[in-house]
Design a protein around this motif. Structure first.
Motif, PDB file in Angstrom:
ATOM      1  N   MET A  61       0.817  -1.204   0.017  1.00  0.00           N
ATOM      2  CA  MET A  61       0.197  -0.046   0.090  1.00  0.00           C
ATOM      3  C   MET A  61       0.753   1.216  -0.169  1.00  0.00           C
ATOM      4  SD  MET A  61      -2.979  -0.789   2.472  1.00  0.00           S
ATOM      5  CE  MET A  61      -2.110  -0.858   4.101  1.00  0.00           C
ATOM      6  N   ASN A  62       2.206   0.987  -0.167  1.00  0.00           N
ATOM      7  CA  ASN A  62       3.070   2.116   0.052  1.00  0.00           C
ATOM      8  C   ASN A  62       3.792   2.081  -1.191  1.00  0.00           C
ATOM      9  OD1 ASN A  62       5.901   3.156   0.553  1.00  0.00           O
ATOM     10  ND2 ASN A  62       5.079   3.388   2.747  1.00  0.00           N
ATOM     11  N   LEU A  63       4.042   3.554  -1.761  1.00  0.00           N
ATOM     12  CA  LEU A  63       4.459   3.456  -3.279  1.00  0.00           C
ATOM     13  C   LEU A  63       5.997   3.250  -3.233  1.00  0.00           C
ATOM     14  CD1 LEU A  63       4.137   4.550  -6.094  1.00  0.00           C
ATOM     15  CD2 LEU A  63       4.613   6.829  -5.545  1.00  0.00           C
ATOM     16  N   PHE A  64       6.873   3.479  -2.117  1.00  0.00           N
ATOM     17  CA  PHE A  64       8.026   3.207  -2.208  1.00  0.00           C
ATOM     18  C   PHE A  64       8.415   1.595  -2.121  1.00  0.00           C
ATOM     19  CE2 PHE A  64      12.345   2.022  -0.178  1.00  0.00           C
ATOM     20  CZ  PHE A  64      13.114   2.634  -1.072  1.00  0.00           C
ATOM     21  N   LEU A 106      15.972  -1.169 -15.864  1.00  0.00           N
ATOM     22  CA  LEU A 106      16.868  -0.217 -15.111  1.00  0.00           C
ATOM     23  C   LEU A 106      16.872   0.991 -15.461  1.00  0.00           C
ATOM     24  CD1 LEU A 106      19.511  -2.518 -13.304  1.00  0.00           C
ATOM     25  CD2 LEU A 106      17.246  -2.025 -12.213  1.00  0.00           C
ATOM     26  N   LEU A 107      17.039   1.211 -16.678  1.00  0.00           N
ATOM     27  CA  LEU A 107      17.394   2.782 -17.350  1.00  0.00           C
ATOM     28  C   LEU A 107      16.227   3.645 -16.912  1.00  0.00           C
ATOM     29  CD1 LEU A 107      19.361   4.072 -19.226  1.00  0.00           C
ATOM     30  CD2 LEU A 107      17.675   3.851 -20.927  1.00  0.00           C
ATOM     31  N   VAL A 108      15.063   3.156 -16.931  1.00  0.00           N
ATOM     32  CA  VAL A 108      13.856   4.168 -16.389  1.00  0.00           C
ATOM     33  C   VAL A 108      13.426   4.167 -15.310  1.00  0.00           C
ATOM     34  CG1 VAL A 108      12.910   4.072 -18.938  1.00  0.00           C
ATOM     35  CG2 VAL A 108      12.505   2.396 -17.346  1.00  0.00           C
ATOM     36  N   PRO A 121      14.840   7.324 -12.712  1.00  0.00           N
ATOM     37  CA  PRO A 121      13.874   8.561 -12.757  1.00  0.00           C
ATOM     38  C   PRO A 121      12.760   8.252 -11.906  1.00  0.00           C
ATOM     39  CG  PRO A 121      14.464   8.045 -14.827  1.00  0.00           C
ATOM     40  CD  PRO A 121      15.061   6.977 -14.077  1.00  0.00           C
ATOM     41  N   MET A 122      12.050   6.955 -11.752  1.00  0.00           N
ATOM     42  CA  MET A 122      11.033   6.909 -11.038  1.00  0.00           C
ATOM     43  C   MET A 122      11.161   7.143  -9.578  1.00  0.00           C
ATOM     44  SD  MET A 122       8.480   3.530 -10.896  1.00  0.00           S
ATOM     45  CE  MET A 122       7.050   3.473  -9.786  1.00  0.00           C
ATOM     46  N   LEU A 123      12.399   6.522  -9.114  1.00  0.00           N
ATOM     47  CA  LEU A 123      12.655   6.571  -7.812  1.00  0.00           C
ATOM     48  C   LEU A 123      13.027   8.039  -7.338  1.00  0.00           C
ATOM     49  CD1 LEU A 123      13.831   4.892  -5.314  1.00  0.00           C
ATOM     50  CD2 LEU A 123      15.924   5.183  -6.195  1.00  0.00           C
ATOM     51  N   VAL A 124      13.613   8.871  -8.120  1.00  0.00           N
ATOM     52  CA  VAL A 124      13.478  10.242  -7.938  1.00  0.00           C
ATOM     53  C   VAL A 124      12.250  10.946  -7.723  1.00  0.00           C
ATOM     54  CG1 VAL A 124      14.433  12.570  -8.910  1.00  0.00           C
ATOM     55  CG2 VAL A 124      15.763  10.434  -9.049  1.00  0.00           C
ATOM     56  N   GLY A 125      11.580  10.551  -8.629  1.00  0.00           N
ATOM     57  CA  GLY A 125      10.077  10.965  -8.563  1.00  0.00           C
ATOM     58  C   GLY A 125       9.258  10.533  -7.191  1.00  0.00           C
ATOM     59  N   ILE A 126       9.749   9.347  -6.756  1.00  0.00           N
ATOM     60  CA  ILE A 126       8.822   8.967  -5.528  1.00  0.00           C
ATOM     61  C   ILE A 126       9.657   9.779  -4.195  1.00  0.00           C
ATOM     62  CG2 ILE A 126       9.075   7.230  -3.968  1.00  0.00           C
ATOM     63  CD1 ILE A 126       8.493   5.145  -6.499  1.00  0.00           C
ATOM     64  N   PHE A 127      10.925  10.025  -4.508  1.00  0.00           N
ATOM     65  CA  PHE A 127      11.387  10.972  -3.341  1.00  0.00           C
ATOM     66  C   PHE A 127      10.729  12.419  -3.683  1.00  0.00           C
ATOM     67  CE2 PHE A 127      15.411   8.117  -3.373  1.00  0.00           C
ATOM     68  CZ  PHE A 127      15.131   7.322  -2.485  1.00  0.00           C
ATOM     69  N   TYR A 128      10.533  12.740  -4.643  1.00  0.00           N
ATOM     70  CA  TYR A 128      10.127  14.231  -4.569  1.00  0.00           C
ATOM     71  C   TYR A 128       8.466  14.075  -3.987  1.00  0.00           C
ATOM     72  CZ  TYR A 128       7.634  18.160  -6.789  1.00  0.00           C
ATOM     73  OH  TYR A 128       6.881  19.309  -6.609  1.00  0.00           O
ATOM     74  N   LEU A 129       7.838  13.160  -4.168  1.00  0.00           N
ATOM     75  CA  LEU A 129       6.640  12.791  -3.925  1.00  0.00           C
ATOM     76  C   LEU A 129       6.562  12.835  -2.197  1.00  0.00           C
ATOM     77  CD1 LEU A 129       4.568  10.442  -5.855  1.00  0.00           C
ATOM     78  CD2 LEU A 129       3.899  12.591  -5.467  1.00  0.00           C
ATOM     79  N   TYR A 130       7.705  12.224  -1.687  1.00  0.00           N
ATOM     80  CA  TYR A 130       7.567  11.888  -0.339  1.00  0.00           C
ATOM     81  C   TYR A 130       8.018  13.536   0.426  1.00  0.00           C
ATOM     82  CZ  TYR A 130       8.348  10.291   4.484  1.00  0.00           C
ATOM     83  OH  TYR A 130       8.680   9.797   5.633  1.00  0.00           O
ATOM     84  N   ASN A 131       8.826  13.841  -0.190  1.00  0.00           N
ATOM     85  CA  ASN A 131       9.331  15.404   0.187  1.00  0.00           C
ATOM     86  C   ASN A 131       8.344  16.412   0.098  1.00  0.00           C
ATOM     87  OD1 ASN A 131      11.568  17.131   1.193  1.00  0.00           O
ATOM     88  ND2 ASN A 131      11.767  17.811  -0.908  1.00  0.00           N
ATOM     89  N   SER A 162       8.454  10.814 -15.187  1.00  0.00           N
ATOM     90  CA  SER A 162       9.565  10.258 -14.280  1.00  0.00           C
ATOM     91  C   SER A 162       8.663   9.081 -13.688  1.00  0.00           C
ATOM     92  CB  SER A 162      10.160  10.866 -13.391  1.00  0.00           C
ATOM     93  OG  SER A 162       9.098  11.321 -12.247  1.00  0.00           O
ATOM     94  N   LEU A 163       7.430   9.298 -13.425  1.00  0.00           N
ATOM     95  CA  LEU A 163       6.686   7.984 -12.564  1.00  0.00           C
ATOM     96  C   LEU A 163       6.026   7.133 -13.838  1.00  0.00           C
ATOM     97  CD1 LEU A 163       4.674   9.829  -9.838  1.00  0.00           C
ATOM     98  CD2 LEU A 163       6.396   8.321  -9.515  1.00  0.00           C
ATOM     99  N   ILE A 164       5.915   7.493 -14.875  1.00  0.00           N
ATOM    100  CA  ILE A 164       5.246   6.689 -15.969  1.00  0.00           C
ATOM    101  C   ILE A 164       5.935   6.132 -16.739  1.00  0.00           C
ATOM    102  CG2 ILE A 164       4.671   8.041 -17.902  1.00  0.00           C
ATOM    103  CD1 ILE A 164       1.903   7.912 -17.712  1.00  0.00           C
TER     104      ILE A 164
END
Length: 446
Positions: free
Chosen positions: A107-110, A148-150, A153-163, A186-188
């Motif tokens: 239930m957690n995005l990360f 892994l290439l894409v 960016p998704m990880l960075v997007g998740i960190f931005y969301l959490y921040n 980045s998420l998509i």
């Protein structure tokens, strides 16, 4: 949810006891039926533990994961027969199943991201360890690097969301609406590659052709659905950007689907043909999802389940003939109606299911998706009609070319199907045929 995870963890030591290959399969069937009994899920998350729970979308895909992983063991009898590191094989499948269940029930995005990427590792081991040709190394590298290439960016997007929001929970994220283009991209992108969308689909046919039957089943049945599931979750808070840019992905998917269906028409490798038809099907799923309409979302979720069963069964059939004739080429796999008459029925049923003939779940879903995609723009009707007609043509070519004609002169034996194989194909075909009788579960969950 935790009880299911623990059940699977406690099955893992049995993998290393000699002679209990089928015992593990039977225990997985037991876990699957226990999970079916937990069918009291609603639109909201239920069965919540620390960070796990499931709603309707998760429930269907977790059940599909259990089903396909159990049938993978049924299909991989040659691993047991030739003792091809069977303990490690069982353990690998079990770990993969645990990762998939955790992915769909997070239930957690990360946490979802963490298990989404972790499920790649056992799949890679399946292809590298039990694949057929030396090219499996290249296929594994393709699979790994495309994903892994894409995903960074998704990880960075998740960190931005959490921040920004200080939460990662799906049901809390749904309260927010973002209109930020970079975050949207980045998420998509990670999910588009995983689906795979046309233009980033090259890893899929390679991985399928080199993978063993179990690898092909899990790739077609579940791994492609991770992308669709991720998009369903992410669009709950990315609708504003989605309304602006989704038409791009819809057009790429539909035009790509038509081109891929044309590629199917000139394939001679059975596995490559089924893999390319999967890309075309996922194009329709992506098109339905990106319309962000009620019908589109429900239809794409249902097509993910229908395609998971149908495509996985087709790979089983291709493997059954490969085990007899030692080749996957359509030039050798001819006249199978004379060679394996009992299997021709299964070829017919799965081909009919693949081209969305009634009474299969695929038909209901295609009607759904045609309406939803056409409602977004009437121009899409051209590519949708071309896609479905070429898709049907390639499936009939696949069926007619393999079943009719002269039997290859190198095949000196007659060999019908075994009971295990009939059971395996029945368990693929049966759910897809009968879910249509209770299809409101799949279509009215929003």
């Amino acid at each position: 949810m935790l009880k299911l995870i623990f059940m699977m963890l406690f099955i893992s030591p049995i993998c290393f006891i000699n002679g209990l290959f089928w015992m593990v399969q039977n225990l997985l069937f037991v876990v699957t039926f226990i999970f079916i009994m937990l069918n009291y899920c609603t639109n909201y998350f239920v069965n919540i533990s620390y960070f796990l729970g499931f709603d309707v979308i998760s429930y269907g895909l977790i059940l599909l994961s259990f089903w396909i992983c159990t049938l993978m063991l049924t299909a991989s009898e040659s691993v047991n027969k030739y003792n091809n590191y069977k303990s490690l094989f069982l353990f690998n499948v079990l770990i993969l199943l645990i990762f998939l269940v955790l992915t769909f029930s997070s239930m957690n995005l990360f946490m979802f991201y963490l298990f989404f990427e972790s499920s790649l590792i056992p799949t890679l081991f399946l292809i590298l360890g039990w694949g057929y040709q030396p090219e499996r190394l290249q296929a594994g590298v393709y699979l790994l690097f495309y994903t892994l290439l894409v995903s960074l960016p998704m990880l960075v997007g998740i960190f931005y969301l959490y921040n920004t929001l200080n939460t990662m929970n799906f049901y809390l994220l749904g309260n927010y609406m973002f209109n930020y283009d970079l975050l949207y991209l980045s998420l998509i992108l990670a999910f588009l590659v995983k689906m795979p969308m046309f233009l980033v689909h090259l890893w899929l046919p390679k991985a399928h052709v080199e993978a063993p039957v179990s690898g092909s089943m899990i790739l077609a049945g579940i791994m492609l659905k991770l992308g669709g599931y991720g998009l369903l979750r992410v669009f709950s808070f990315m609708q504003m950007s989605g309304i602006k840019y989704n038409y791009i992905w819809v057009s790429i998917s539909l035009v790509g689907g038509v081109l891929i269906s044309l590629v199917c028409l000139r394939q001679t490798d059975l596995k490559a043909l089924i893999a390319y038809s999967s890309v075309a099907h996922m194009g329709i799923v992506l098109g339905g999802l990106m319309t962000l309409t009620y019908w589109g979302l429900c239809g794409s979720y249902t097509l993910m389940i229908a395609h998971g069963l149908c495509s996985s069964g087709s790979f089983c059939l291709a493997n059954i003939t490969y085990e007899r004739l030692g080749s996957r080429s359509l030039l050798f796999n001819k006249g199978l109606v004379n060679f394996m008459p009992s299997m021709t029925l299964w070829w017919f049923l799965l081909s009919a299911c693949n081209m969305a003939a009634p009474p299969s779940l695929n038909l209901l879903v295609k009607i759904n998706l045609f309406n939803s995609i056409d409602s977004s723009s009437s121009v899409t009707m051209i590519s949708m009609s071309l896609l479905s007609s070429f898709s049907a043509a390639s499936t009939s070519y696949f069926y007619a070319d393999s079943q009719h004609g002269k039997v290859f002169s190198g095949a000196y034996s007659f060999s019908g199907g075994k009971i295990r194989e009939d059971l395996l194909l029945f368990l693929h075909r049966c759910p897809s045929k009968y879910i249509i009788l209770k299809s409101e579960i799949c279509l009215f969950w929003l």
